[in-house]
Scaffold this active site. Structure first.
Site: not given
Length: 357
Positions: A85-86, A130, A179, A238
């Protein structure tokens, strides 16, 4: 300039890598990982691996806005941590050729915090928030007007003498990441023109992620080794990048640095990551559930005490993957181990176990 504001984001060409301390195999970012993660981030939608629907939809939104000469609609990216997302927010700014301002929901405790950030935006900038579901209510209510009308009202003074000063802000694009989309209020969710749900990655896409990261890190890796790392990454890029860095350490210390299947398996064994991607804490939860409580049902608090962790850690770090992997089921009476969990620990499940046919 507000202390919650970060500087303009510029994608670095060369960034020194730092080695992250050991951490559980979860998708949350841990201290020391930011520099290493930044160096591996894709820089365009074409480089972004996976999420084909999101990429195609977002490409249409951005291309249409550029052709009309306007700022794109506000974008909401939702999904579990570690799926990009980032990175997607950074790519949006890169595709638009504008600056990216970054902050987080918990940092915006007061309306003044948000006003300070909005007043520093330039026309066409991308503002990334975020964990936007954790933004404070006063700041959220100010954000409504900023998103719709590109203006905010700043209150000066208190009591009967307080006055409202309207402040025009340049048109901008807000990119929110969450999230827990269910925790977003309806008025905030409705103000986003484009909403994307990030999905977990398949093995093929994760293998491409590992191979690409190895090339950037200048680490030679065999295809079967990349597949092995990808298969233990819980569907999350990640985690795949994190495991690759640990396997790289193993290969550099124990051989010539080349990652083959034996090196990958040996490294992951040392770091307690098994064939399903479970680490020591995950297996401890399963053992406590099965050996300590006969497979359940049992409450998350009892499991946390049994493994010596906080309830939040078990519920937010371990449980989501155990449930998704079909090893644990959440019932109204508590957590229950499935037949697959018994078999994974090398045990025979009793009759009546969930998932046993």
């Amino acid at each position: 300039m507000s202390d919650i504001e970060r500087t303009e984001f510029q994608l670095p060409e060369d960034l020194p890598l730092t080695r992250a301390p050991e951490a559980p195999v979860d998708a949350h970012q841990h201290p020391g990982e930011q520099d290493a993660e930044t160096s591996l981030r894709p820089r365009s939608l074409q480089e972004f691996i996976g999420q084909p629907k999101v990429r195609d939809q977002l490409s249409l939104v951005l291309t249409g806005a550029r052709k009309r000469g306007v700022v794109p609609d506000h974008v909401l990216l939702s999904g579990p941590p570690g799926l990009g997302k980032t990175t997607m927010a950074m790519i949006i700014a890169q595709e638009l050729g504008t600056s990216l301002r970054m902050t987080s929901g918990p940092a915006l405790e007061r309306a003044g915090d948000l006003a300070a950030m909005l007043s520093n935006l330039m026309e066409g900038d991308v503002l990334f928030i975020d964990e936007i579901h954790r933004i404070a209510r006063p700041a959220e209510e100010m954000l409504y007007m900023a998103m719709e009308d590109f203006r905010i009202d700043v209150i000066v003074g208190k009591g009967p003498g307080a006055t409202s000063i309207p402040l025009e802000i340049p048109p901008f694009t807000l990119v929110g990441a969450t999230t827990r989309s269910g925790m977003l209020t309806g008025p905030l969710r409705d103000r986003f023109g484009f909403t994307a749900q990030m999905e977990f990655y398949g093995s093929d896409d994760l293998t491409r992620v590992v191979t690409r990261a190895a090339a950037i890190l200048d680490v030679p890796i065999d295809v079967d080794a990349a597949v092995e790392i990808a298969s233990r990454s819980r569907g999350t890029p990640r985690i795949a990048n994190r495991l690759l860095r640990r396997v790289r350490d193993f290969a550099e210390v124990n051989s010539d640095g080349h990652i083959d299947l034996a090196a990958a398996q040996g490294a992951l064994a040392i770091f307690d990551v098994d064939e399903l991607g479970l680490d020591r804490l995950d297996r401890a939860v399963l053992e406590a559930l099965i050996k300590g409580h006969g497979g359940g049902p049992v409450g998350v608090g009892s499991l946390a005490i049994a493994v010596g962790e906080e309830s939040a850690t078990v519920e937010e770090v371990c449980e989501p993957y155990l449930v998704r992997a079909g090893l644990v089921a959440r019932t109204g009476r508590g957590r229950v181990a499935t037949a697959a969990a018994w078999h994974h620990l090398g045990l025979t499940p009793p009759e009546g176990t969930l998932g046993l046919f």
